[in-house]
Each structure stands twice: as structure tokens, then as C-alpha cells.
Design an enzyme around this catalytic site. Sequence first.
Site, PDB file in Angstrom:
ATOM      1  N   GLU A   1       9.410  93.238  -8.011  1.00 36.33           N
ATOM      2  CA  GLU A   1       8.977  94.136  -7.028  1.00 36.33           C
ATOM      3  C   GLU A   1      10.284  95.637  -6.313  1.00 36.33           C
ATOM      4  O   GLU A   1       9.381  96.925  -6.265  1.00 36.33           O
ATOM      5  CB  GLU A   1       8.704  93.604  -6.263  1.00 36.33           C
ATOM      6  CG  GLU A   1       7.540  92.653  -6.626  1.00 36.33           C
ATOM      7  CD  GLU A   1       6.141  93.262  -6.710  1.00 36.33           C
ATOM      8  OE1 GLU A   1       5.881  94.581  -6.285  1.00 36.33           O
ATOM      9  OE2 GLU A   1       5.705  92.380  -7.522  1.00 36.33           O
TER      10      GLU A   1
ATOM     11  N   HIS B   1      10.000 104.566  -6.037  1.00 35.24           N
ATOM     12  CA  HIS B   1       9.870 105.394  -5.254  1.00 35.24           C
ATOM     13  C   HIS B   1      11.189 106.114  -4.695  1.00 35.24           C
ATOM     14  O   HIS B   1      11.373 107.050  -4.400  1.00 35.24           O
ATOM     15  CB  HIS B   1       9.182 104.584  -3.658  1.00 35.24           C
ATOM     16  CG  HIS B   1       9.432 105.169  -2.783  1.00 35.24           C
ATOM     17  ND1 HIS B   1       9.377 104.631  -1.275  1.00 35.24           N
ATOM     18  CD2 HIS B   1       8.764 106.545  -2.730  1.00 35.24           C
ATOM     19  CE1 HIS B   1       8.784 105.204  -0.070  1.00 35.24           C
ATOM     20  NE2 HIS B   1       8.578 106.435  -0.596  1.00 35.24           N
TER      21      HIS B   1
END
Length: 226
Positions: free
Chosen positions: A97, A104
Amino acid sequence: MIGAYVIGGIVMLVSLYVQWRLKSKFEEYSQVGLSNGMSGKEIAETMLRESGIYDVRVVSVEGRLSDHYNPKDKTVNLSPDVFYGRSVAAAAVASHECGHAVQHAKSYAWLQFRSQMVPFLSIASQYMQWVILAGIFLINTTIIPLAIGVALFAATTLFSFITLPVEYDASNRALAWIKNNRIVNEREYVMSADALKWAARTYLVAAIGSLATLLYYVSILMGRRD
């Protein structure tokens, strides 16, 4: 028509098998304690910090296998088993994760493309099945509703395939980081890679299933046009 049902049935069975394997692998590796004793939360925070990311929070969310990264509020959301867990499974999921958070931060192209599609698909998905259903009922009158429905479904299928490089890249980033930073030993690394491999396969099967369904709808549309 029969062929489409056969393919759909095969995809469904494969999907159920992959999901079962994923859950069983998670259960198995959740019982294997991490040699360094770190929790999923600690691993996630360490990976973010060492990746130069300081504006992402690691939080606990309810549910099982509900782990995800939210680019809107910049949070790594970990299920209780992962957030508090000190197992190989927790290390694999937490670092995966965080891999999305790194994507990003680095403006990973596939993640950006995927994120841009979300607003449209969140609206389209609410009406897509109804449009397709109406299109099938009205197919002898007009093909326009079905054509619109197929176009919307094609967008969701495209989204499924765009998700694949995003997920595989996040896993690759995670595995490279936990190995290079000695978060796991050699045995634990093999287990982590195995767990993330089965997780990635769930997305692969979902994409193939979406494509098979799309081709089925296209065959109905093209059959009517002929």
C-alpha cells in the site's frame, strides 16, 4: 451464446479459486511472525519516511483485506490485522500500500491515468447495468441504448487493465524496499512475494472476466447490427 456462458463460467471458477488461495495465503503468512518484530504500521511509516514522503498518514480501518491507499486524502489505510500485525503478511500488505503512495509522490503515469478515470466511472457504474438491460430489451427497436451501455462497460474494462500495471508496480516497489532495507530475511521475502503474487492475480482475473463480459455484450450488439 453457449460459448460465452462457458467462458464466463470458467472465469468465475478461476476467480473463486484465486480468491480462496489469496485468503489461505494471508491466513498462513499471518501466523508467521516477522523476525524484526515490526508492526504493519511501523513498516508503513518507515517506508514512507525513507521514501521522502512526509504528508501521508497511516491509519487503521475496519474490515478484513480492506487495505488501500487513498490519493485524495493521502492516507495509507490498513486493516487491523495489518496495522497491528507483526507478521510476514502484515509486512507485505503494508509495504504494498505504501508502494501506491510512492507512485503518487513520483507521479507514476499509470496511477495518474487511473485516478483521472475514477470520477467518470463512479457515475457511469451507477447506471451502466440499467442501460445495458434496457438496451437488450429494446434491441429489436434500436441499438443506441445497448451501444451506449457497451461503451460504458468498455471504459470499466479499460480501467481494470490499467489497474494491472499499477498493482504489479506497487508490489515490485514494496518487495524491493523490504529486501534492500532488510525488513525481512530471505525466507520471509519469499513468503511476501508469494502473498503479493496471489493478490495481483485477483486483479488479473477480474480484468479477464471484465473483458469476457464485454466481448459477450459486443457479440449481442454486432449480431443485431448484422
